[in-house]
Scaffold this active site. Structure first.
Site, PDB file in Angstrom:
ATOM      1  N   HIS A 149       0.838  -1.207   0.000  1.00 47.26           N
ATOM      2  CA  HIS A 149       0.000   0.000   0.000  1.00 47.26           C
ATOM      3  C   HIS A 149       0.867   1.250   0.000  1.00 47.26           C
ATOM      4  O   HIS A 149       0.633   2.188  -0.784  1.00 47.26           O
ATOM      5  CB  HIS A 149      -0.903  -0.020   1.237  1.00 47.26           C
ATOM      6  N   GLU A 150       1.867   1.299   0.860  1.00 47.46           N
ATOM      7  CA  GLU A 150       2.704   2.501   0.968  1.00 47.46           C
ATOM      8  C   GLU A 150       3.538   2.716  -0.289  1.00 47.46           C
ATOM      9  O   GLU A 150       3.724   3.853  -0.731  1.00 47.46           O
ATOM     10  CB  GLU A 150       3.605   2.400   2.201  1.00 47.46           C
ATOM     11  N   HIS A 153       1.501   4.456  -2.882  1.00 44.19           N
ATOM     12  CA  HIS A 153       1.435   5.910  -2.698  1.00 44.19           C
ATOM     13  C   HIS A 153       2.629   6.588  -3.368  1.00 44.19           C
ATOM     14  O   HIS A 153       2.495   7.654  -3.989  1.00 44.19           O
ATOM     15  CB  HIS A 153       1.434   6.257  -1.206  1.00 44.19           C
ATOM     16  N   GLU A 221      -6.569   6.918  -1.002  1.00 43.02           N
ATOM     17  CA  GLU A 221      -6.410   5.742  -0.151  1.00 43.02           C
ATOM     18  C   GLU A 221      -7.041   4.514  -0.801  1.00 43.02           C
ATOM     19  O   GLU A 221      -6.482   3.421  -0.758  1.00 43.02           O
ATOM     20  CB  GLU A 221      -7.031   5.996   1.226  1.00 43.02           C
TER      21      GLU A 221
END
Length: 305
Positions: A149-150, A153, A221
């Protein structure tokens, strides 16, 4: 560390997403410059305008080149070596190679609250930070999903737009605080606050929060969840991790001070609880909806097989 059938690659959609973020970043930097120049001319005429040009150049450069250091300092995150966290390094290296992107710098924050964030202006200058709390709480499979997930980003250029928005909001807030010293109206009490200045602060404070909320879409998100699950090919692991992180963050909320509120939107889950300033600056979508979308994505993957 849990294995998967084969590493996935990022889809073409994040490229479009990162292009939009590039345009939004340019617009925010332009707004930041205009705001500083306008304030400089208002306060000091042509002389103040020259000073404001120098300030705007410094602020734009700082927002672009040093935003990662500010976020890491806010969480007291320290760089760690592969000897200290070999499993974490293995996860990040595997996923970076799967995405065909450079390996980011790795940091660990001593915070007991489970959380994680990424920062940096591009994949070549990126950093991923996790808290000690999240390392203790999650299984290796779940931690790997959070790393995915990070990294998403970073690849989507979410971090740059977030950092610039935070800098712009900080400038607006600073102007609101300086308004106390401006002669914007009379006051019977020479030692008391100026009513007009207090009114300006009441206006500019929510404006700063609005800048962050307008610039940082909550869809980022959802996008990072979906892209991270695609990268790891394990949406259920991320869904389980988000549930654990949410409950852990609610049990151990961080204090909503100035440094942390400016970095909170970078984190995978809202680090605060309650209302007030923390709620005003919140940019996280409901956790239940994020988990539901990930489970739906897992169902679609299973059906495709």
């Amino acid at each position: 560390m849990a294995g998967v059938a084969r590493p996935g690659h990022m889809s073409k959609e994040p490229k479009l997403h990162s292009h939009h973020n590039g345009l939004k970043t340019a617009a925010l930097l332009g707004l930041l410059t205009a705001l500083i120049l306008g304030a400089g001319y208002w306060l000091g005429g042509s002389g103040g305008l020259v000073f404001a040009v120098l300030i705007s150049l410094a602020m734009n450069a700082g927002s672009y080149f040093f935003s990662d250091k500010l976020a890491l300092r806010a969480m007291r995150a320290q760089p760690v070596s592969e000897a200290q966290f070999p499993e974490l390094y293995a996860m990040v290296r595997e996923l970076s190679q799967a995405a065909r992107q450079p390996m980011p710098r790795l940091y660990v924050s001593p915070t007991p609250q489970p959380n994680a964030f990424a920062t940096g202006r591009n994949p070549q200058h990126a950093a991923v930070a996790v808290t000690e709390g999240i390392v203790r709480l999650l299984s290796p499979r779940e931690l790997r999903a959070v790393i995915g997930h990070e990294l998403s980003h970073v690849y989507n250029r979410d971090i740059l737009i977030s950092s610039v928005a935070a800098a712009l909001a900080g400038i607006i807030t600073m102007f609101a605080q300086l308004a106390i010293f401006l002669p914007l109206g009379g006051s019977d009490d020479e030692d008391g606050p100026n009513p007009a200045s207090l009114l300006l602060m009441l206006i500019l404070g929510p404006l700063a929060a609005s800048v962050i909320q307008l610039a940082i879409s909550r869809n980022r998100e959802f996008q990072a969840d979906a892209d991270g699950a695609t990268l790891t090919r394990d949406p259920l692991a991320l869904a389980g991790a988000l549930e654990k992180i949410h409950y852990g963050a609610q049990r151990m909320p961080l204090p909503a001070d100035g440094r942390l509120t400016s970095a909170a939107h970078l984190m995978i889950a809202n680090p605060f609880s309650g209302g007030g300033l923390a709620k005003l600056f919140s940019t996280h979508p409901p956790m239940a909806e994020r988990v539901a979308r990930l489970r739906q994505q897992a169902g679609a993957i299973q059906y495709a097989r």
